[in-house]
Scaffold this motif. Structure first.
Motif, mmCIF file in Angstrom:
data_model
loop_
_atom_site.group_PDB
_atom_site.id
_atom_site.type_symbol
_atom_site.label_atom_id
_atom_site.label_comp_id
_atom_site.label_asym_id
_atom_site.label_seq_id
_atom_site.Cartn_x
_atom_site.Cartn_y
_atom_site.Cartn_z
ATOM 1 N N PHE A 26 0.829 -1.211 0.000
ATOM 2 C CA PHE A 26 0.000 0.000 0.000
ATOM 3 C C PHE A 26 0.864 1.261 0.000
ATOM 4 C CE2 PHE A 26 -1.890 3.367 2.726
ATOM 5 C CZ PHE A 26 -2.907 3.757 1.866
ATOM 6 N N GLY A 27 0.454 2.220 -0.809
ATOM 7 C CA GLY A 27 1.107 3.528 -0.820
ATOM 8 C C GLY A 27 2.368 3.590 -1.648
ATOM 9 N N THR A 28 2.767 2.478 -2.242
ATOM 10 C CA THR A 28 3.962 2.486 -3.081
ATOM 11 C C THR A 28 3.583 2.063 -4.501
ATOM 12 O OG1 THR A 28 4.556 0.198 -2.501
ATOM 13 C CG2 THR A 28 5.452 1.938 -1.119
ATOM 14 N N ASP A 29 4.592 1.864 -5.330
ATOM 15 C CA ASP A 29 4.411 1.288 -6.653
ATOM 16 C C ASP A 29 5.650 0.446 -6.937
ATOM 17 O OD1 ASP A 29 6.476 3.026 -7.649
ATOM 18 O OD2 ASP A 29 4.997 4.623 -7.895
ATOM 19 N N GLN A 30 5.817 -0.006 -8.166
ATOM 20 C CA GLN A 30 6.920 -0.927 -8.455
ATOM 21 C C GLN A 30 8.304 -0.318 -8.225
ATOM 22 O OE1 GLN A 30 7.506 -1.338 -13.085
ATOM 23 N NE2 GLN A 30 5.309 -1.230 -12.682
ATOM 24 N N TYR A 49 4.897 -4.996 -11.546
ATOM 25 C CA TYR A 49 3.594 -4.429 -11.905
ATOM 26 C C TYR A 49 3.106 -3.532 -10.766
ATOM 27 C CZ TYR A 49 1.165 -7.792 -8.799
ATOM 28 O OH TYR A 49 0.726 -8.516 -7.714
ATOM 29 N N ASP A 50 2.125 -2.697 -11.086
ATOM 30 C CA ASP A 50 1.539 -1.809 -10.090
ATOM 31 C C ASP A 50 0.146 -2.301 -9.725
ATOM 32 O OD1 ASP A 50 3.729 -0.063 -10.154
ATOM 33 O OD2 ASP A 50 2.895 1.068 -11.839
ATOM 34 N N ASN A 51 -0.132 -2.346 -8.437
ATOM 35 C CA ASN A 51 -1.486 -2.683 -7.992
ATOM 36 C C ASN A 51 -2.449 -1.591 -8.418
ATOM 37 O OD1 ASN A 51 -1.076 -5.145 -6.607
ATOM 38 N ND2 ASN A 51 -0.287 -4.060 -4.818
ATOM 39 N N MET A 52 -3.661 -2.001 -8.783
ATOM 40 C CA MET A 52 -4.665 -1.013 -9.155
ATOM 41 C C MET A 52 -4.925 -0.090 -7.964
ATOM 42 S SD MET A 52 -6.115 -0.032 -11.747
ATOM 43 C CE MET A 52 -5.598 -1.451 -12.715
ATOM 44 N N GLY A 53 -4.938 1.212 -8.246
ATOM 45 C CA GLY A 53 -5.105 2.198 -7.183
ATOM 46 C C GLY A 53 -3.817 2.926 -6.861
ATOM 47 N N ALA A 54 -2.663 2.318 -7.204
ATOM 48 C CA ALA A 54 -1.385 3.013 -7.030
ATOM 49 C C ALA A 54 -1.406 4.289 -7.867
ATOM 50 C CB ALA A 54 -0.227 2.113 -7.456
ATOM 51 N N GLY A 55 -0.621 5.282 -7.448
ATOM 52 C CA GLY A 55 -0.646 6.573 -8.136
ATOM 53 C C GLY A 55 -0.217 6.509 -9.588
ATOM 54 N N GLN A 172 11.082 10.294 1.965
ATOM 55 C CA GLN A 172 10.660 11.164 0.865
ATOM 56 C C GLN A 172 10.084 10.357 -0.295
ATOM 57 O OE1 GLN A 172 14.068 13.595 -0.085
ATOM 58 N NE2 GLN A 172 14.040 14.642 1.880
ATOM 59 N N GLU A 173 10.694 9.209 -0.560
ATOM 60 C CA GLU A 173 10.225 8.348 -1.640
ATOM 61 C C GLU A 173 8.840 7.798 -1.330
ATOM 62 O OE1 GLU A 173 10.642 6.096 -5.281
ATOM 63 O OE2 GLU A 173 11.611 7.893 -4.490
ATOM 64 N N PHE A 174 8.649 7.318 -0.096
ATOM 65 C CA PHE A 174 7.342 6.781 0.294
ATOM 66 C C PHE A 174 6.294 7.893 0.326
ATOM 67 C CE2 PHE A 174 4.443 4.990 3.742
ATOM 68 C CZ PHE A 174 3.749 4.190 2.847
ATOM 69 N N SER A 175 6.682 9.080 0.799
ATOM 70 C CA SER A 175 5.756 10.220 0.804
ATOM 71 C C SER A 175 5.279 10.524 -0.614
ATOM 72 C CB SER A 175 6.429 11.468 1.389
ATOM 73 O OG SER A 175 6.816 11.270 2.714
ATOM 74 N N ARG A 176 6.203 10.464 -1.555
ATOM 75 C CA ARG A 176 5.879 10.770 -2.957
ATOM 76 C C ARG A 176 4.859 9.787 -3.518
ATOM 77 N NH1 ARG A 176 7.162 8.769 -7.730
ATOM 78 N NH2 ARG A 176 8.675 7.270 -6.897
ATOM 79 N N THR A 177 5.113 8.490 -3.350
ATOM 80 C CA THR A 177 4.209 7.492 -3.940
ATOM 81 C C THR A 177 2.876 7.453 -3.197
ATOM 82 O OG1 THR A 177 5.286 5.740 -2.632
ATOM 83 C CG2 THR A 177 6.046 6.051 -4.899
ATOM 84 N N LEU A 178 2.916 7.730 -1.895
ATOM 85 C CA LEU A 178 1.683 7.767 -1.102
ATOM 86 C C LEU A 178 0.813 8.936 -1.554
ATOM 87 C CD1 LEU A 178 0.572 6.168 1.366
ATOM 88 C CD2 LEU A 178 1.656 7.866 2.834
ATOM 89 N N PHE A 179 1.453 10.090 -1.736
ATOM 90 C CA PHE A 179 0.715 11.295 -2.116
ATOM 91 C C PHE A 179 0.214 11.220 -3.564
ATOM 92 C CE2 PHE A 179 0.435 15.910 -3.224
ATOM 93 C CZ PHE A 179 -0.616 16.192 -2.372
ATOM 94 N N ASN A 180 0.843 10.369 -4.373
ATOM 95 C CA ASN A 180 0.412 10.199 -5.769
ATOM 96 C C ASN A 180 -0.937 9.498 -5.887
ATOM 97 O OD1 ASN A 180 2.508 11.469 -7.041
ATOM 98 N ND2 ASN A 180 3.663 9.613 -7.508
ATOM 99 N N MET A 181 -1.355 8.801 -4.833
ATOM 100 C CA MET A 181 -2.646 8.117 -4.871
ATOM 101 C C MET A 181 -3.778 9.131 -4.773
ATOM 102 S SD MET A 181 -2.102 4.779 -2.391
ATOM 103 C CE MET A 181 -3.569 3.903 -2.989
ATOM 104 N N ARG A 182 -4.876 8.865 -5.464
ATOM 105 C CA ARG A 182 -6.046 9.725 -5.326
ATOM 106 C C ARG A 182 -6.615 9.512 -3.916
ATOM 107 N NH1 ARG A 182 -10.682 9.079 -9.703
ATOM 108 N NH2 ARG A 182 -11.842 8.103 -7.996
ATOM 109 N N PRO A 183 -6.884 10.569 -3.165
ATOM 110 C CA PRO A 183 -7.257 10.407 -1.760
ATOM 111 C C PRO A 183 -8.420 9.452 -1.491
ATOM 112 C CG PRO A 183 -6.739 12.701 -2.191
ATOM 113 C CD PRO A 183 -6.690 11.992 -3.518
ATOM 114 N N ASP A 184 -9.463 9.508 -2.301
ATOM 115 C CA ASP A 184 -10.611 8.626 -2.043
ATOM 116 C C ASP A 184 -10.244 7.164 -2.301
ATOM 117 O OD1 ASP A 184 -10.382 9.234 -4.795
ATOM 118 O OD2 ASP A 184 -12.501 8.809 -5.165
#
Length: 270
Positions: A26-30, A49-55, A172-184
């Motif tokens: 959760f909150g990351t990508d590949q 691969y990226d899980n659906m919902g990743a930013g 910083q890296e985790f913050s970036r990928t976490l913030f890339n997700m759409r909030p809802d």
């Protein structure tokens, strides 16, 4: 490019015959696997691969009903393996993807030679005779914080999850990928993960499992790794590392990558 490949940003690198699938939490990508990949490409075919919902994925593809349970993600994983005709893979799953891989292996054990489960938990809520690390009140507060100000929540959650200060590259890296997700979408995914309970399915996992856990992890207490070990249906082994944080492959690569490589290369000796 097929719809599955496009939707999940599937990338295949490396030249070996043995297939390794890397699945993020959760909150990351590949990109969370960037420290591990260089050590694999010479000897393995590596599937990312990226899980659906990743930013990095198209939010229009996110089906709130489908992903209200982790089975939705397990079906995605199986679709990727089938589209690329991959079988007998080594599956490396981090956090929620560890459980997703376990679910997929119950459905199609023939597609997996072993599962490497990093920072995995079948249930985050405490229960009678079970310590998952959270009370319902904790989770309600977490969801409320995500809903009220997602950006502020990301800034506070990232260092807690990674186990470091805001100046660290990993945070910083985790913050970036976490913030890339759409909030809802982030809120929905978090609710699905933190409210899930897959303890009853563990006995049906027959593929060999390597359980890898940080000694200190905000999301997963060490006792959970032992619970997995005791309740999985097939052979399993646990290694608790001296690393801290829920994303050790990102925050402590120098010590964690050698551990991962050892578990990738060696099977459980019974």
């Amino acid at each position: 490019m097929g719809i599955v490949e496009e939707a999940h940003n599937v990338k295949i690198v490396g030249s070996g015959e043995q297939v390794i699938v890397l699945a993020h939490g959760f909150g990351t990508d590949q990109s969370v696997w960037k420290h591990l990949i260089p050590h694999l490409v010479d000897n393995y075919k590596v599937v990312l691969y990226d899980n659906m919902g990743a930013g990095t994925t198209n939010p229009d593809y996110f089906d709130f009903e489908r992903y209200s349970t982790l089975e939705g993600y397990a079906y995605d994983l199986l679709a990727i393996l089938e589209e690329f005709q991959l079988s007998c893979c080594i599956f490396v799953g981090h956090s929620v993807s560890a459980i997703v891989g376990a679910i997929a292996s119950i459905m199609r054990p023939d597609l997996f030679s072993k599962l490497i489960l990093i920072s995995a938990s079948p249930r985050y809520l405490n229960d009678v005779d079970y310590y998952g690390g959270f009370e319902q009140e904790d989770l309600d507060q977490l969801f409320e914080a995500m809903q009220s100000n997602y950006k502020a929540w990301c800034s506070g959650f990232a260092p807690l999850a990674v186990g470091g200060d805001m100046d660290s590259v990993a945070v910083q890296e985790f913050s970036r990928t976490l913030f890339n997700m759409r909030p809802d979408i982030a809120l929905s995914v978090a609710q699905t993960i933190f409210q899930s309970d897959f303890r009853h399915l563990l006995c049906h996992v027959t593929v060999s499992c390597h359980i890898i856990q940080s000694i200190k992890d905000l999301a997963v207490p060490v006792v959970v790794s032992e619970y997995l070990h005791q309740n999985l249906g097939g052979d399993s082994i646990v290694e608790v590392m001296s690393s801290e944080g829920h994303l050790p492959q990102l925050s402590s690569p120098d010590s964690v990558i050698p551990v991962l490589l050892r578990h990738i290369r060696h099977d459980i000796v019974v």
